[in-house]
Design a protein around this motif. Structure first.
Motif, PDB file in Angstrom:
ATOM      1  N   GLN A   1      20.286  22.587  68.610  1.00 47.97           N
ATOM      2  CA  GLN A   1      20.508  22.649  69.853  1.00 47.97           C
ATOM      3  C   GLN A   1      22.118  23.280  70.053  1.00 47.97           C
ATOM      4  O   GLN A   1      23.121  22.644  70.032  1.00 47.97           O
ATOM      5  N   GLU A   2      21.949  24.568  70.144  1.00 46.02           N
ATOM      6  CA  GLU A   2      23.365  25.190  70.028  1.00 46.02           C
ATOM      7  C   GLU A   2      23.442  26.699  70.829  1.00 46.02           C
ATOM      8  O   GLU A   2      22.284  27.105  71.180  1.00 46.02           O
ATOM      9  N   CYS A   3      24.418  27.442  70.414  1.00 47.46           N
ATOM     10  CA  CYS A   3      24.558  28.705  71.078  1.00 47.46           C
ATOM     11  C   CYS A   3      24.594  29.830  70.224  1.00 47.46           C
ATOM     12  O   CYS A   3      24.874  31.034  70.827  1.00 47.46           O
ATOM     13  N   THR A   4      24.498  29.589  68.870  1.00 47.06           N
ATOM     14  CA  THR A   4      24.556  30.845  68.164  1.00 47.06           C
ATOM     15  C   THR A   4      26.166  31.183  67.952  1.00 47.06           C
ATOM     16  O   THR A   4      26.317  32.182  66.767  1.00 47.06           O
ATOM     17  N   GLY A   5      27.042  30.572  68.497  1.00 48.35           N
ATOM     18  CA  GLY A   5      28.474  31.104  68.399  1.00 48.35           C
ATOM     19  C   GLY A   5      28.841  30.592  67.042  1.00 48.35           C
ATOM     20  O   GLY A   5      29.784  31.432  66.677  1.00 48.35           O
ATOM     21  N   CYS A   6      28.478  29.391  66.457  1.00 50.18           N
ATOM     22  CA  CYS A   6      29.295  29.054  65.238  1.00 50.18           C
ATOM     23  C   CYS A   6      28.754  29.954  63.983  1.00 50.18           C
ATOM     24  O   CYS A   6      29.636  30.302  63.397  1.00 50.18           O
ATOM     25  N   ILE A   7      27.345  30.337  64.105  1.00 54.04           N
ATOM     26  CA  ILE A   7      26.963  31.332  62.997  1.00 54.04           C
ATOM     27  C   ILE A   7      27.758  32.794  63.153  1.00 54.04           C
ATOM     28  O   ILE A   7      27.975  33.266  62.382  1.00 54.04           O
TER      29      ILE A   7
ATOM     30  N   VAL B   1      24.639  22.431  59.238  1.00 50.95           N
ATOM     31  CA  VAL B   1      23.768  22.376  60.297  1.00 50.95           C
ATOM     32  C   VAL B   1      24.739  22.792  61.524  1.00 50.95           C
ATOM     33  O   VAL B   1      26.017  22.339  61.575  1.00 50.95           O
ATOM     34  N   ASN B   2      24.134  23.661  62.408  1.00 48.98           N
ATOM     35  CA  ASN B   2      25.291  23.809  63.658  1.00 48.98           C
ATOM     36  C   ASN B   2      24.098  23.693  64.838  1.00 48.98           C
ATOM     37  O   ASN B   2      22.857  23.695  64.879  1.00 48.98           O
ATOM     38  N   GLY B   3      24.798  22.989  65.962  1.00 50.42           N
ATOM     39  CA  GLY B   3      24.093  22.432  66.852  1.00 50.42           C
ATOM     40  C   GLY B   3      23.860  20.970  66.736  1.00 50.42           C
ATOM     41  O   GLY B   3      23.905  20.147  65.914  1.00 50.42           O
TER      42      GLY B   3
ATOM     43  N   VAL C   1      28.621  21.876  61.402  1.00 46.84           N
ATOM     44  CA  VAL C   1      29.703  23.079  61.859  1.00 46.84           C
ATOM     45  C   VAL C   1      29.581  23.278  63.363  1.00 46.84           C
ATOM     46  O   VAL C   1      28.513  23.327  63.825  1.00 46.84           O
ATOM     47  N   GLY C   2      30.680  22.865  63.856  1.00 44.82           N
ATOM     48  CA  GLY C   2      30.905  23.082  65.320  1.00 44.82           C
ATOM     49  C   GLY C   2      30.699  21.939  66.064  1.00 44.82           C
ATOM     50  O   GLY C   2      30.258  20.809  65.785  1.00 44.82           O
ATOM     51  N   ALA C   3      31.490  21.765  67.153  1.00 44.53           N
ATOM     52  CA  ALA C   3      31.494  20.559  68.018  1.00 44.53           C
ATOM     53  C   ALA C   3      30.092  20.054  68.306  1.00 44.53           C
ATOM     54  O   ALA C   3      29.975  18.999  68.195  1.00 44.53           O
ATOM     55  N   CYS C   4      29.111  21.045  68.554  1.00 44.22           N
ATOM     56  CA  CYS C   4      27.697  20.482  68.824  1.00 44.22           C
ATOM     57  C   CYS C   4      27.259  19.630  67.676  1.00 44.22           C
ATOM     58  O   CYS C   4      26.802  18.521  68.055  1.00 44.22           O
ATOM     59  N   ALA C   5      27.385  20.044  66.369  1.00 42.09           N
ATOM     60  CA  ALA C   5      26.826  19.345  65.269  1.00 42.09           C
ATOM     61  C   ALA C   5      27.851  18.125  65.076  1.00 42.09           C
ATOM     62  O   ALA C   5      27.343  17.316  64.476  1.00 42.09           O
TER      63      ALA C   5
ATOM     64  N   GLY D   1      35.037  20.899  62.738  1.00 43.25           N
ATOM     65  CA  GLY D   1      35.303  20.875  64.167  1.00 43.25           C
ATOM     66  C   GLY D   1      35.616  22.274  64.833  1.00 43.25           C
ATOM     67  O   GLY D   1      36.384  22.969  63.968  1.00 43.25           O
ATOM     68  N   GLY D   2      35.164  22.461  66.097  1.00 45.07           N
ATOM     69  CA  GLY D   2      35.650  23.623  66.531  1.00 45.07           C
ATOM     70  C   GLY D   2      34.568  24.124  67.584  1.00 45.07           C
ATOM     71  O   GLY D   2      33.359  24.069  67.200  1.00 45.07           O
ATOM     72  N   CYS D   3      34.708  24.958  68.262  1.00 44.98           N
ATOM     73  CA  CYS D   3      33.731  25.625  69.263  1.00 44.98           C
ATOM     74  C   CYS D   3      34.112  26.911  69.526  1.00 44.98           C
ATOM     75  O   CYS D   3      34.544  27.192  70.768  1.00 44.98           O
ATOM     76  N   PRO D   4      33.644  27.765  68.621  1.00 44.75           N
ATOM     77  CA  PRO D   4      33.238  27.386  67.433  1.00 44.75           C
ATOM     78  C   PRO D   4      34.279  27.306  66.290  1.00 44.75           C
ATOM     79  O   PRO D   4      35.636  27.367  66.712  1.00 44.75           O
ATOM     80  N   PRO D   5      33.923  26.922  64.943  1.00 46.78           N
ATOM     81  CA  PRO D   5      35.017  26.875  64.255  1.00 46.78           C
ATOM     82  C   PRO D   5      35.739  28.111  63.777  1.00 46.78           C
ATOM     83  O   PRO D   5      34.794  29.018  63.643  1.00 46.78           O
TER      84      PRO D   5
HETATM   85 FE1  SF4 Z   1      28.040  27.259  70.447  1.00 42.37          FE
HETATM   86 FE2  SF4 Z   1      30.324  25.711  70.387  1.00 42.37          FE
HETATM   87 FE3  SF4 Z   1      28.043  24.604  69.981  1.00 42.37          FE
HETATM   88 FE4  SF4 Z   1      29.218  26.300  67.911  1.00 42.37          FE
HETATM   89  S1  SF4 Z   1      30.220  24.458  68.594  1.00 42.37           S
HETATM   90  S2  SF4 Z   1      26.987  26.222  68.887  1.00 42.37           S
HETATM   91  S3  SF4 Z   1      30.172  27.750  69.541  1.00 42.37           S
HETATM   92  S4  SF4 Z   1      28.707  25.468  71.793  1.00 42.37           S
END
Ligand code: SF4
Ligand code: SF4
Ligand code: F3S
Length: 424
Positions: A76-82, A133-135, A170-174, A211-215
């Protein structure tokens, strides 16, 4: 650096790079970037806590690698991390995908789709692999909020984790659930979809939290490189499961605007003279004093810039629950970690400037703080965004006299003048 890639055809990475025509000098440059990220922590710790490898050492180990398999799940993510990972450093997408990591499954950029993609995932899951994993994992409605190939994100994650030799969230979501897990009024403890991070689901393995949104992209690739160059050994982690080499430093401590903070020189609105002069963003909500990340050192988009460098306050995106803990984003919060009891930047500034005044009594910053402390805060229109009720819109005009207008160094050191040039 650009060259022809033709997949993983030779036994080792070094041989595949040679086949692709990669010059060792270019590869060393790439490895130097990775070594630089790994060294970011050791720099701020006097070199004591981390023995960062040299570019040559990273290169030697990577060259000998035999096709490490990597599975990248997007839940469940926005693709920002990749997007961030693919734009990291001076390397190309092909370098990472085909040469360094040999990513077998990554939905955003892989060619197969549908059943063929599911089959690729099943194959990759059978072998030992690094799992990224991201999301987040939404548990509400039996996982119906995010399914892949008809299975819930939780099931997909558990299957992929089974033979994983390392797991990266990877990322705040995950890491903790992200914005969809925000505890907005009525949203429940983990948001409307009951979203949680990877380490809530995977309990039998160490989850490395990026951590990070995105990292920062380089932190993602450097963590993978760390694993590959250290026999898949987990790097030293902090209390939140983040690699210390990238998260042991407070943004505030290496921020180029720090001198302005210490001098009590603060931006009040995003278009004021202080903003144009690059002064401290604490009063417009910067959470750098409470945020741990290598952003000021590594920066983004091949060291082009970063949030504070671009004039925006740090919103603390590498910290757990930052959507709840650090909002309203554009307000100075009195009780965030980092400063103890100080209620405002003006209080902090006065304290700091008072200490500095013992040595440099007529520093221009003292004047700025005096002005700031005596002035009543101007009331401006509230911005109803991100749930904020007390944030202020940037004022289209400079309302105040440019009390902070003089760049440092232009004020006489022994004359306590205001920035307009009038003696007090
Ligand atoms: Fe998008 Fe931020 Fe989640 Fe990465 S951590 S998938 S950038 S919302
Ligand atoms: Fe930099 Fe923010 Fe600290 Fe100001 S408050 S010095 S802008 S990190
Ligand atoms: Fe995030 Fe702050 Fe860095 S907002 S990208 S941790 S400067």
């Amino acid at each position: 650096m650009s060259y022809e890639v033709s997949g993983w055809q030779e036994p080792t990475l070094g041989e595949n790079l040679a086949r692709a025509g990669v010059k060792r000098r270019d590869f060393l440059k790439f490895c130097g970037g990775l070594a630089g990220v790994l060294a970011a922590g050791s720099q701020l710790n006097g070199g004591a806590a981390f023995a960062a490898p040299t570019a040559e050492q990273v290169a030697t180990v990577l060259e000998g690698l035999e096709k490490p398999i990597l599975v990248w799940l997007q839940l469940q993510e926005c693709t920002g991390c990749i997007e961030s990972a693919l734009r990291s450093g001076g390397t190309t997408v092909e370098d990472i995908v085909l040469n360094l990591l040999s990513v077998n499954y990554v939905e955003a950029i892989m060619a197969p789709s549908g059943d063929a993609a599911n089959a690729v995932l099943e194959d990759a899951n059978r072998d030992a692999h690094i799992l990224v994993v991201n999301g987040s994992v939404p548990r509400g409605l039996n996982g119906a909020y995010c399914t892949i190939g008809g299975e819930s994100a939780e099931t997909v994650l558990k299957k992929s984790a089974e033979n994983a030799v390392a797991v990266l969230a990877v990322g705040a979501c995950a890491v903790w659930g992200g914005v969809q897990s925000s505890r907005a009024p009525g949203a429940g403890k983990h948001g409307p979809t009951d979203s949680v991070g990877v380490d809530t689901i995977i309990k039998d393995k160490t989850v490395i939290n990026i951590g990070g949104c995105p990292p920062v992209g380089e932190v993602i690739t450097a963590t993978c490189a760390y694993l590959l160059t250290h026999d898949l050994k987990t790097p030293e982690l902090d209390a939140e499961g983040r690699p210390r080499f990238a998260y042991d430093q407070r943004i505030h401590d290496s921020c180029p605007r720090r001198a302005h903070f210490d001098a009590g020189q603060f931006v009040k609105t995003f278009d004021d003279t202080a903003a144009r002069n690059g002064w401290c963003l604490y009063e417009v909500g910067c959470k750098g004093p409470s945020t741990f990340s290598a952003c000021p050192i590594i920066q983004w988009n091949m060291h082009t810039s970063w949030p504070i460098g671009a004039g925006h306050p740090c919103i603390g995106c590498t910290e757990k629950n930052f959507f709840d803990e650090f909002t309203p984003f554009y307000s100075t919060l009195p009780d965030v970690r980092g400063f103890g009891i100080e209620a405002s930047a003006e209080t902090v500034g006065l304290v700091v400037a008072g200490v500095a005044a013992a040595g440099v009594a007529a520093h221009a910053g003292v004047t700025a703080v005096r002005h700031a402390a005596s002035r009543k805060a101007a009331q401006e229109a509230p911005l109803d965004a991100f749930g904020d009720s007390k944030v202020w819109l940037p004022d289209p005009t400079v309302k105040d006299a440019p009390e902070t207008v003089e760049p440092e160094g232009t004020t006489s050191p022994d004359t306590d003048t205001d920035p307009a040039g009038k003696a007090e």
